[in-house]
Design an enzyme around this catalytic site. Sequence first.
Site, mmCIF file in Angstrom:
data_model
loop_
_atom_site.group_PDB
_atom_site.id
_atom_site.type_symbol
_atom_site.label_atom_id
_atom_site.label_comp_id
_atom_site.label_asym_id
_atom_site.label_seq_id
_atom_site.Cartn_x
_atom_site.Cartn_y
_atom_site.Cartn_z
ATOM 1 N N GLY A 158 0.817 -1.207 0.000
ATOM 2 C CA GLY A 158 0.000 0.000 0.000
ATOM 3 C C GLY A 158 0.852 1.260 0.000
ATOM 4 N N GLY A 159 0.354 2.289 0.667
ATOM 5 C CA GLY A 159 1.061 3.562 0.722
ATOM 6 C C GLY A 159 2.417 3.473 1.387
ATOM 7 N N GLY B 163 23.217 11.976 -30.315
ATOM 8 C CA GLY B 163 22.773 12.552 -29.048
ATOM 9 C C GLY B 163 23.322 11.821 -27.841
ATOM 10 N N ALA B 164 23.592 10.525 -27.986
ATOM 11 C CA ALA B 164 24.126 9.762 -26.860
ATOM 12 C C ALA B 164 25.547 10.210 -26.526
ATOM 13 C CB ALA B 164 24.101 8.273 -27.169
#
Length: 513
Positions: free
Chosen positions: A168-169, A403-404
Amino acid sequence: MHEEKVKRLASMKKSAEGGGGNERVEAQHQKGKLTARERIALLLDEGSFVEIDKYVVHRGDDPTVQKFYGDGAVTGFGTVAGRQVFVFAYDFTVLGGSLGEMTSKKITKVMDHAMKVGCPIIGIIDSGGARIQEGVSSLDGYGDIFFRNTMASGVIPQITASIGPCAGGAVYSPAMTDFVVMVENIGQMFVTGPEVVKEVLSQDVSFEELGGARAHGSKSGVAHFVAKNEYDCFDKIKKLLSFLPQNNAEEPPAVETSDDSNRVDPKLINILPENPYQQYDMNEIIKSIVDNGDFFEVHELFAENVLVGFARMGGRTVGIVANQPMYLAGALDINSSNKAARFIRFCDSFNIPIVTLVDTPGYLPGTDQEHNGIIRHGSKLLFAYCEATVPKITCIVGKAYGGAYIAMGSKNLRADINYAWPSAEIAVLGPEAAVTIINRRELKSAPDAPALKKKLAKEYRDKFANPYLAAERGIIDLVIDPMETRPMIIRALEALATKKEARPYKKHGNINL
């Protein structure tokens, strides 16, 4: 009278240290799990633990919820290898380690102490989650913990050991810490459990498949380390701490090393295949250049096309970021960009220099990557390098395309020293892809197109795909003999040790999350 008071204290102490009682302790051991106090004893230096809030009990009036001293968590402080830490451990033998109002107050108290003192906080998770009987008070407690996780981020190291359920949380606190170590077959984390998944989606999945250590170590990336057992878990935490400073105002600890800083490795160039598209293991290069071949890899099972981890060079901690040609040819994708960016930001937060080793053909193409946001996620890596002000040293050993090339610690992103091996190929595109575009018409009309393409690709590689054009423009500071990589990086680290670099004042940057 005083003797009676002392006896009463001894009785309370015995009761508190007994957790939920012998029966529940035995049940914990039957599951192959240690108790909260046994775990703390494994982690901390012998005799150093001082427990606080030992006699806290919950304030609820529900008669079905028994009161135990400690109220589901053991908290306090001690030392690891002589260095101060604060620690909390959920006690599954007490009300399933559930978190109520007073449990959260205990945990937030030690978190506050760690912030004021300026030392790491270590959380050991083994909890059934929010204490349902306390309602909103339990949820309120988690909120207080989340806030402190956020305030401590980048100020003190936060480490989580997941050695039991966490659902859960409750899962968001570990996710907000710097490192998560999960123990195989014991540690489990999920927002919704298998029962809910089956009911809502009609999917049958086990606890381990859904949120086990292997799932989070290899698929989600939530777990930075996967431990074989609890002993291995705490050994990993101790080793991790050995690389880290106590807080963001300190330098990482330096150690004496028997490994000569001027050591060269003539065999290093032989690790690189003659064929630039052939696989090889970047780990071999890393282990050759760091002290005593000791590379402590982070996220070993996740996004394996990029390697990140800690090592020492000349006795000082460095963060290593490197492409791994063994997987996806070392191409950058969504997960590897996220993995490397987060690691870089941690190193920058805690004054750890970054050493980058580059061999990448570019960003991974395909509709899956594009539709899932490679543009957005890939930008995080650029952002992290640009934002970092620690010493940054980059060495291009092989391919560095498009771009790499920019993203992997280029001079444009304000890397301080950029080296390259003679084998480095720095170009907009790889030779084969480049000539396919540039010489499209010639190839289309050629009687033997494959042979012509091979010839043109070789000419392109010789003319453009090398480190010397970049060196002519000062984008590469020096082309180095591969055997000298270790001493050259160490000398750069020594020269940059007192580096100071400012950035424009801002509340914070808006990284593309």
